[in-house]
Design a protein around this motif. Structure first.
Motif, short mmCIF file in Angstrom:
data_model
loop_
_atom_site.label_atom_id
_atom_site.label_comp_id
_atom_site.label_asym_id
_atom_site.label_seq_id
_atom_site.Cartn_x
_atom_site.Cartn_y
_atom_site.Cartn_z
N SER A 45 0.82 -1.22 0.00
CA SER A 45 0.00 0.00 0.00
C SER A 45 0.85 1.26 0.00
O SER A 45 0.32 2.37 -0.13
N GLY A 46 2.15 1.13 0.16
CA GLY A 46 3.02 2.30 0.07
C GLY A 46 3.57 2.79 1.40
O GLY A 46 4.14 3.88 1.47
N LYS A 47 3.45 1.99 2.46
CA LYS A 47 3.90 2.43 3.79
C LYS A 47 5.41 2.71 3.82
O LYS A 47 5.84 3.77 4.27
N SER A 48 6.17 1.74 3.31
CA SER A 48 7.63 1.91 3.35
C SER A 48 8.07 3.07 2.46
O SER A 48 8.96 3.83 2.82
N THR A 49 7.41 3.18 1.30
CA THR A 49 7.74 4.28 0.40
C THR A 49 7.49 5.62 1.09
O THR A 49 8.31 6.54 1.02
N LEU A 50 6.37 5.69 1.80
CA LEU A 50 6.04 6.92 2.53
C LEU A 50 7.09 7.20 3.61
O LEU A 50 7.57 8.33 3.75
N LEU A 51 7.45 6.14 4.33
CA LEU A 51 8.42 6.33 5.42
C LEU A 51 9.79 6.75 4.88
O LEU A 51 10.46 7.60 5.47
N ASN A 52 10.18 6.16 3.75
CA ASN A 52 11.46 6.54 3.14
C ASN A 52 11.44 8.00 2.71
O ASN A 52 12.45 8.70 2.81
N THR A 53 10.28 8.43 2.23
CA THR A 53 10.15 9.83 1.84
C THR A 53 10.27 10.73 3.08
O THR A 53 11.00 11.72 3.08
N LEU A 54 9.55 10.32 4.13
CA LEU A 54 9.61 11.10 5.37
C LEU A 54 11.03 11.14 5.91
O LEU A 54 11.47 12.14 6.47
N GLY A 55 11.76 10.03 5.72
CA GLY A 55 13.12 9.95 6.24
C GLY A 55 14.17 10.54 5.32
O GLY A 55 15.36 10.38 5.55
N CYS A 56 13.73 11.20 4.25
CA CYS A 56 14.64 11.84 3.30
C CYS A 56 15.58 10.85 2.63
O CYS A 56 16.66 11.21 2.16
#
Ligand SMILES: Nc1ncnc2c1ncn2[C@@H]1O[C@H](COP(=O)(O)OP(=O)(O)OP(=O)(O)O)[C@@H](O)[C@H]1O
Ligand SMILES: [Mg+2]
Lengths: 247, 406
Positions: A45-56
């Protein structure tokens, strides 16, 4: 309250051969200081992608992201590295400690890349962080001499040591048994109580009960964003668990 | 980025993988050590050959009968009779670029003194022979002009002869030794010189007046060789020309007619031997160079594998804020430290091996500082060069992919 994270219509597309995979299709939300947010959703669903984005670690294809008021989208790779070093603490599912390295040296690692911190201060802050996660008596233990729960505590101490604006955890309890998972949750709740901002990605729907807010993703979109007014205590739950339960 | 921190990071990473670091170093150690040892052996034999050649004579010129025809069948110079005593006298009288001239004839036979005997040659020469061949009388004296004039049966002898004919250590001066039944009185003993570059014993020598050898031993009027000394090394080729002109005139050779004698200089012999030893040194250096390159490839291989092996570590470092340059620097510093440490150990080993060769195998060894510096520099450069590519690769990894790497 100060906004630590502000997402405005974040999109992330991956080119896989001919196809384009839309991992994030317009995500917008903001997180204020001191929130404990769980992010849930089915696999893919994109959780890790979102977290990677948040984590720069990753840059969005479209949309604006402000971390602690700083726009991340236009930053170079090196600038993002420095930003991660100062503002972000990561906790991974598989701990990711340096092998054959002592707890203290592992925790010191982020500060090694920060010139402003002297060797003496670095050591002191690493020891403080290890005390905070309850490993004050394991400073010189090597990563391969510790249990999974202890390794995750070291990883949390490492995420704390640079006094980050936000702590990001991706399935931080995914590799641990129920009891140890609760011990780690107790630790996150303690950090939350101390005023830290935490974003916690998980598969486990029960964990939402211990956080202050829950965001649910599906197909790269936010489908639910609820505040939890009745935060349960992980410590109480831990006390009720049978002692030698292996599960 | 703080350089002290980078060093600490690199040191900790190396300490965590001592075996890998050691194996990487091994290539460098072997490379550097073999370069140093092989060059030391090559240079050692070269210098020892040069030393021996320079003790062979002083700017020596050798004149032999017979043409040194290229390709054609060459006659045995000993059977040629074109070199006469008059030729020697002409050279002595006319050549301005030579300081000493001596005829040379030799007879072989058995030397006998009391109950001891020894097979040897007797060389007939004049007093100049000592200067030309760099010989010195240690005990007694050289024979005189008068001895030459009267074909006196006197001789000076070398150490090997003394040791064999007078093994009890009595002084041979004034004693009589017999050569093919002819009694010679020993008037002088020569200083020992040891073996020459070709492995010949330079002390197995008996020198008598050439008149004596020609008349009393051989009954011949021609010479087997004429020895001369050029005034200096750089005049040597001109002295050869001068002698050649004198001999052509003496032998009545017309323009276009080939020489019926051969003139060689010490430099020619030395450069001939030098070519051989230079060839050997080059060969050894090549072998050593190859081992150095193999060492470098070893570094690259291990660095390359370690980048793959350490992908997760690199991803983690990046996630906690290491920039590409930090990763690059870390890997480069690791490569440099491995190369320098390996290089230093290699220098020690190389010198050690050379010393071992010198004292155990008794080979001449010459360690030149520049070879040590060169091989050390080359190994460090190779190490860094081969470390660069994997380091660059590590620095360009994508942190997300790196940290997920299994
Ligand atoms: N580097 C990539 N290249 C191509 N597609 C990708 C890449 N990373 C993620 N995706 C795709 O993006 C979508 C979201 O992936 P993501 O890893 O964010 O899911 P997730 O919610 O973390 O899943 P899980 O719960 O299984 O960890 C998936 O369809 C995935 O295939
Ligand atoms: Mg995931």
């Amino acid at each position: 309250m100060k906004k630590v994270i502000e997402l405005d219509n974040i999109r992330r597309d991956f080119q896989v051969g001919e196809e384009v995979v839309h991992a994030l299709r317009g995500v917008s939300f903001s997180i204020t200081e001191g929130e404990f947010v769980t992010i849930m959703g089915t696999s893919g669903s994109g959780k890790s992608t979102l977290l990677n984005t948040l984590g720069c670690l990753d840059t969005p294809t479209k949309g604006e992201y402000y971390l602690d008021g700083i726009s991340v989208r236009t930053m170079t790779k090196s600038e993002r590295a420095v930003l991660r070093n100062r503002k972000i603490g990561f906790v991974f599912q598989n701990y990711n400690l340096l092998p054959k390295t002592t707890a203290v040296e592992n925790v010191e690692l982020p500060l090694m890349y920060n010139t402003a911190v002297s060797a003496k201060e670095r050591r002191k802050r690493a020891i403080d962080a290890l005390m905070a996660v309850g490993l004050g008596d394991r400073l010189e233990h090597k990563s391969n001499q510790m249990s999974g729960g202890q390794m995750q505590r070291v990883a949390i101490a490492r995420a704390l040591v640079n006094d980050p604006a936000v702590i990001l955890a991706d399935e931080a309890t995914g590799n641990l048994d129920t009891r140890t998972s609760f011990e780690i949750l107790v630790l996150f709740q303690k950090l939350h109580a101390e005023g830290r901002t935490i974003i916690f990605v998980t598969h486990n729907p029960d964990i939402a009960r211990y956080s202050s807010r829950n965001i649910r993703l599906r197909d790269g979109k936010v489908i639910e964003d609820t505040y939890n007014t009745n935060i349960q205590s992980a410590a109480e739950q831990l006390a009720q668990l049978p002692k030698n339960d292996e599960e | 980025m703080n350089i002290t921190n980078l060093f600490k990071i690199a040191l900790r990473a190396l300490a965590n993988n001592k075996m890998r670091a050691f194996l990487t170093m091994l290539g460098i150690i072997i490379g550097v050590a073999s370069v140093i040892a092989m060059l030391a052996i090559g240079q050692g034999s070269k210098t020892s050959i040069q030393n021996q050649i320079s003790t062979m004579g002083s700017n020596m010129i050798m004149i032999q009968p017979g043409a040194d025809r290229m390709g054609g069948v060459r006659q045995d110079p000993a059977s040629m009779q074109t070199l006469k005593l008059e030729n020697f006298e002409a050279i002595r009288a006319q050549a301005k670029l030579v300081t000493a001239v001596s005829p040379s004839v030799s007879a072989s036979g058995q030397l006998i003194a009391g109950s001891n005997n020894y097979p040897s040659q007797v060389t007939g020469a004049n007093q100049d022979y000592l200067h030309i061949r760099q010989l010195k009388v240690k005990e007694g004296s050289m024979f005189t002009d008068n001895d030459i004039k009267t074909s006196a049966k006197v001789c000076v002898i070398g150490k090997t002869i003394v040791d064999n004919l007078f093994p009890d250590g009595t002084s041979p001066i004034g004693k009589i030794i017999r050569f093919n039944q002819v009694p010679f009185k020993v008037v002088g003993v020569l200083q020992p010189k040891g073996f020459n570059a070709m492995g010949m014993d330079q002390d197995a020598i008996v020198i008598a007046p050439y008149t004596t050898v020609m008349k009393r031993l051989l009954a011949q009027t021609y010479l087997s060789m004429i020895f001369a000394s050029a005034v200096s090394e750089e005049y040597s080729p001109m002295a050869v020309d001068e002698i050649s002109q004198i001999l052509r005139r003496e032998h009545n050779l017309k323009n276009g007619q080939a020489d019926d004698f051969t003139i060689r200089t010490q430099e020619e012999i030395s450069s001939m031997l030098n070519t051989t030893s230079t060839l050997m040194t080059t060969l050894l250096a090549c072998i050593a160079g190859i081992s150095l390159v193999v060492g470098g490839i070893g570094i690259m291989n291990i660095m390359y594998v370690s980048v793959t092996e350490r992908t997760r570590e690199i991803g983690l470092r990046m996630s906690v804020g290491a920039r590409g340059v930090d990763i690059l620097s870390q890997f480069l510093i690791e490569a440099i430290m491995i190369s320098i440490t390996g290089g230093l150990i290699g220098v020690l080993f190389g010198c050690g091996i050379s010393m071992l060769v010198k004292y155990v195998a008794n080979w001449p060894i010459y360690i030149q500082p520049w070879t040590v510096l060169l091989s050390f520099a080359v190994c460090t450069v190779t190490g860094v060069f081969f470390g660069w590519y994997p380091a660059k690769k590590a620095a360009n990894l994508d942190p997300i992919e790196a940290i997920r790497y299994e």
